[in-house]
Design a protein around this motif. Sequence first.
Motif, PDB file in Angstrom:
ATOM      1  N   THR A   1      -7.273  -0.052  -2.264  1.00 18.89           N
ATOM      2  CA  THR A   1      -6.460   0.356  -2.061  1.00 18.89           C
ATOM      3  C   THR A   1      -6.296   1.533  -2.644  1.00 18.89           C
ATOM      4  N   GLU A   2      -7.592   2.922  -1.591  1.00 19.83           N
ATOM      5  CA  GLU A   2      -7.341   4.263  -2.863  1.00 19.83           C
ATOM      6  C   GLU A   2      -6.510   5.461  -1.815  1.00 19.83           C
ATOM      7  N   VAL A   3      -5.375   5.112  -2.380  1.00 19.16           N
ATOM      8  CA  VAL A   3      -3.950   5.548  -1.876  1.00 19.16           C
ATOM      9  C   VAL A   3      -3.179   6.191  -3.387  1.00 19.16           C
ATOM     10  N   TYR A   4      -3.728   5.888  -4.808  1.00 21.17           N
ATOM     11  CA  TYR A   4      -3.363   5.975  -5.020  1.00 21.17           C
ATOM     12  C   TYR A   4      -4.076   6.825  -6.041  1.00 21.17           C
ATOM     13  N   SER A   5      -3.665   7.189  -7.207  1.00 21.45           N
ATOM     14  CA  SER A   5      -4.623   8.272  -8.296  1.00 21.45           C
ATOM     15  C   SER A   5      -5.121   7.260  -8.844  1.00 21.45           C
TER      16      SER A   5
ATOM     17  N   GLN B   1       0.876  -1.134   0.357  1.00 22.40           N
ATOM     18  CA  GLN B   1       0.512   0.176   0.252  1.00 22.40           C
ATOM     19  C   GLN B   1       0.981   1.233   0.097  1.00 22.40           C
ATOM     20  N   ASN B   2       2.023   0.824   1.090  1.00 27.91           N
ATOM     21  CA  ASN B   2       2.780   2.354   0.634  1.00 27.91           C
ATOM     22  C   ASN B   2       3.980   2.567  -0.702  1.00 27.91           C
ATOM     23  N   TRP B   3       3.855   1.513  -0.980  1.00 26.21           N
ATOM     24  CA  TRP B   3       4.708   1.571  -1.960  1.00 26.21           C
ATOM     25  C   TRP B   3       3.090   2.675  -3.220  1.00 26.21           C
ATOM     26  N   LEU B   4       2.681   2.059  -2.815  1.00 29.62           N
ATOM     27  CA  LEU B   4       1.125   2.397  -4.050  1.00 29.62           C
ATOM     28  C   LEU B   4       1.460   4.113  -4.270  1.00 29.62           C
ATOM     29  N   ALA B   5       1.483   3.906  -2.990  1.00 26.89           N
ATOM     30  CA  ALA B   5       0.795   5.631  -2.698  1.00 26.89           C
ATOM     31  C   ALA B   5       1.232   6.609  -3.216  1.00 26.89           C
ATOM     32  N   ASP B   6       0.207   7.657  -3.611  1.00 29.18           N
ATOM     33  CA  ASP B   6       0.331   8.320  -4.953  1.00 29.18           C
ATOM     34  C   ASP B   6       2.405  10.052  -3.828  1.00 29.18           C
TER      35      ASP B   6
END
Length: 324
Positions: free
Chosen positions: A99-103, A28-33
């Motif tokens: 996981t709604e952490v990336y665009s 999730q952290n890796w994906l996050a914007d």
Amino acid sequence: MLAGSLPFNSTPPAEPQRLVFIHHSTGQNWLADDNGGLGIALRDNNYYVSDTNYGWGPDFGSGNPIGDRTDIGNWYEWFAGNRKLQITDQLYAENGQYTEVYSSMEESMNPGGQNTIVMFKSCFPNSALKGPQSKVSPDISRNLLKGQDAYSEYHTVANAIGIYKEILKYFATRQDKLFVAITAPPLTDPEYAANARFLNQWLFSEWLATYPYKNVAVFDFYNVLTSNGGDPSVNDIGRTSGNHHRYWGGVIQHKVDGDDDGSNDVSEYPSDDDHPSQAGNLKATAEFLPLLNIFWNCWKGNGACPYAGGGGTPPAAPTGLLRL
């Protein structure tokens, strides 16, 4: 490179490709914007991204959905157990950002159909592998790590190797999919660090050495996170020193002896715990994307392959350069 062979091709796909990423908090952290930026980077390389996390997928009445279970022993359930078809059918159909952490992916980019690329990664507790450094794994019928988490007494090097060997059988039946194994990130505690290094070096150099197809690849996330630029908040992207898994100077470099502080097998990017820092995740993104494009082009027959069975040559010694 062998005479007459294709070169590595790090060009992104010309048309959008559907990709799903199985992960937990590190992913999730890796994906996050605002952290690793992997989601944006994948999108910008023409990958339409979906993902799974805690709470995703069928639970078969247990109240414990399969998305909760992403340790090495759980990959048996996903890709080899008696419910693998139900799990993977839903995985291939997944079309959302769990996981709604990336665009958000623009719907106009969605090519339709199923996910054709599957990335799967276990979290850092999986680097606490017990037991001797043995490549001799038990028969899968006697492998007690099946379905178990990373805190199990059966979470050993040999049992983990046995799980990876077993799931390769399923991957061979689905050559219409590209599977990318992401190694688990390292721990700061050195107690089991040598065992983690042993497993991940086996995954990189031996797991696919005799696999006859082009639809499986490995990214050594673990190794990338074992050197920094002098501080956990500073990475060593683009440096000749350090540990890397990257496309570098026209070859694939897997360098494991580049750390200069005597702690070559532990995390160099801790945060408040063993989740990699933003600097480490940004390094992983920068090194992964060209390799993913190479894996994809290998699978599609548009470029050289990193592994022997896929038409390449076995990976070179870990400190050297892998040349095809």
